[in-house]
Scaffold this motif. Structure first.
Motif, short mmCIF file in Angstrom:
data_model
loop_
_atom_site.label_atom_id
_atom_site.label_comp_id
_atom_site.label_asym_id
_atom_site.label_seq_id
_atom_site.Cartn_x
_atom_site.Cartn_y
_atom_site.Cartn_z
N ILE A 64 1.02 4.01 -3.15
CA ILE A 64 0.88 5.40 -2.67
C ILE A 64 1.80 6.36 -3.37
O ILE A 64 2.08 7.36 -3.89
N MET A 111 1.89 6.57 -7.11
CA MET A 111 0.68 7.42 -7.48
C MET A 111 1.20 8.74 -7.17
O MET A 111 1.08 9.73 -8.21
N ASN A 112 1.74 9.08 -6.23
CA ASN A 112 2.18 10.68 -6.15
C ASN A 112 3.21 10.82 -7.13
O ASN A 112 3.30 12.09 -7.80
N LYS A 160 0.81 -1.27 0.11
CA LYS A 160 0.13 0.14 -0.07
C LYS A 160 0.89 1.27 -0.04
O LYS A 160 0.70 2.32 -0.69
N LYS A 161 1.92 1.14 0.77
CA LYS A 161 2.94 2.36 0.86
C LYS A 161 3.61 2.67 -0.59
O LYS A 161 3.79 3.70 -0.94
N LEU A 218 -6.05 8.43 -3.55
CA LEU A 218 -5.39 8.92 -2.28
C LEU A 218 -6.12 9.32 -1.08
O LEU A 218 -5.46 9.26 -0.10
N LYS A 219 -7.18 9.69 -1.40
CA LYS A 219 -8.06 10.21 -0.45
C LYS A 219 -8.82 9.00 0.26
O LYS A 219 -9.59 9.33 1.35
#
Length: 245
Positions: free
Chosen positions: A56, A59-60, A52-53, A243-244
């Motif tokens: 993220i 995606m960033n 998951k990290k 991301l939210k």
């Protein structure tokens, strides 16, 4: 704890209570299996947390690439739009009923600029890294599909531009072989020799063809930029939503 279980096992064996020992052995096996399952579950939780990290982070990083690309596309598109406006004005003057050969020679000698700005690649470092690492499945399926679509649109845009650029190079090279691009002061002997007694038919034909192909090239390039921007916008919105969560 291990000594405690060992002592129980030895007592049961010494007392010759086989049935109780068997039950105990089965219970010990069950405890070992449960322990292994708990350890595996904890390992899975840890792996899911790491995945998951990493997702993220990807995606960033993808969002940063897309934003950078969009800014560059905006910059290049603005330049190309201005280039097209200049080209349109020149073509209108060439085809204006009141134009004559002196008008066209003046344009050819003093107002043609063969330099231009284009976008030859995209900020795909993150996307390529994800693909090469084999971690693409860490991302949301809808996001993967949109990224693949964007990559396909980008590749198509670059191929179309290269094809249009080759055509433009052919016509502009033909023009350059017969006439000189003169951005400096006129009146020198070299410039006068090159422009005296020009073949008017070749000049008009090659100049108009070169300008027309230049405008066609940028018209198509700008349309391609808009397609890339639109798909990039969709992906940025999806990443923001993910991301939210």
């Amino acid at each position: 704890m291990i000594k405690f279980f060992r002592k129980i096992r030895q007592n049961l064996l010494s007392e010759n209570k086989f049935s109780k020992y068997l039950i105990y052995a089965i219970g010990e096996i069950v405890l070992v299996v449960i322990g292994i399952m708990i350890a595996l579950q904890i390992n899975n939780w840890n792996q899911e947390s790491e995945n998951k990290k990493l997702a993220i982070f990807y995606m960033n990083s993808l969002a940063n690439d897309l934003k950078k690309d969009t800014l560059h596309i905006n910059f290049i598109t603005e330049i190309q739009l201005e280039d097209n406006k200049t080209t349109e004005k020149l073509l209108k003057r060439i085809y204006k009923p009141s134009s004559n050969i002196d008008t066209i020679i003046k344009i050819a000698r003093n107002e043609i600029d063969d330099t231009f700005r284009v976008k030859r690649d995209y900020a795909n470092n993150t996307f390529n890294t994800i693909l090469s690492s084999g971690n693409i499945n860490l991302l949301n399926k809808d996001l993967i599909d949109k990224l693949m679509d964007l990559n396909s649109i980008q590749e198509d845009q670059l191929k179309r531009f290269d094809s249009n650029l080759d055509t433009y190079k052919n016509v502009s090279t033909y023009y350059a072989q017969h006439f000189t691009y003169s951005n400096g002061p006129t009146g020198n002997i070299v410039d006068e020799i090159l422009w005296n007694n020009v073949n008017e038919k070749v000049l008009v034909s090659s100049l108009s063809n070169s300008l027309t192909q230049r405008k066609f090239m940028f018209d198509n390039t700008i349309k391609g930029h808009l397609r890339v921007k639109e798909k990039s916008r969709e992906i940025l919105e999806l990443i923001d939503t993910l991301l939210k969560k």
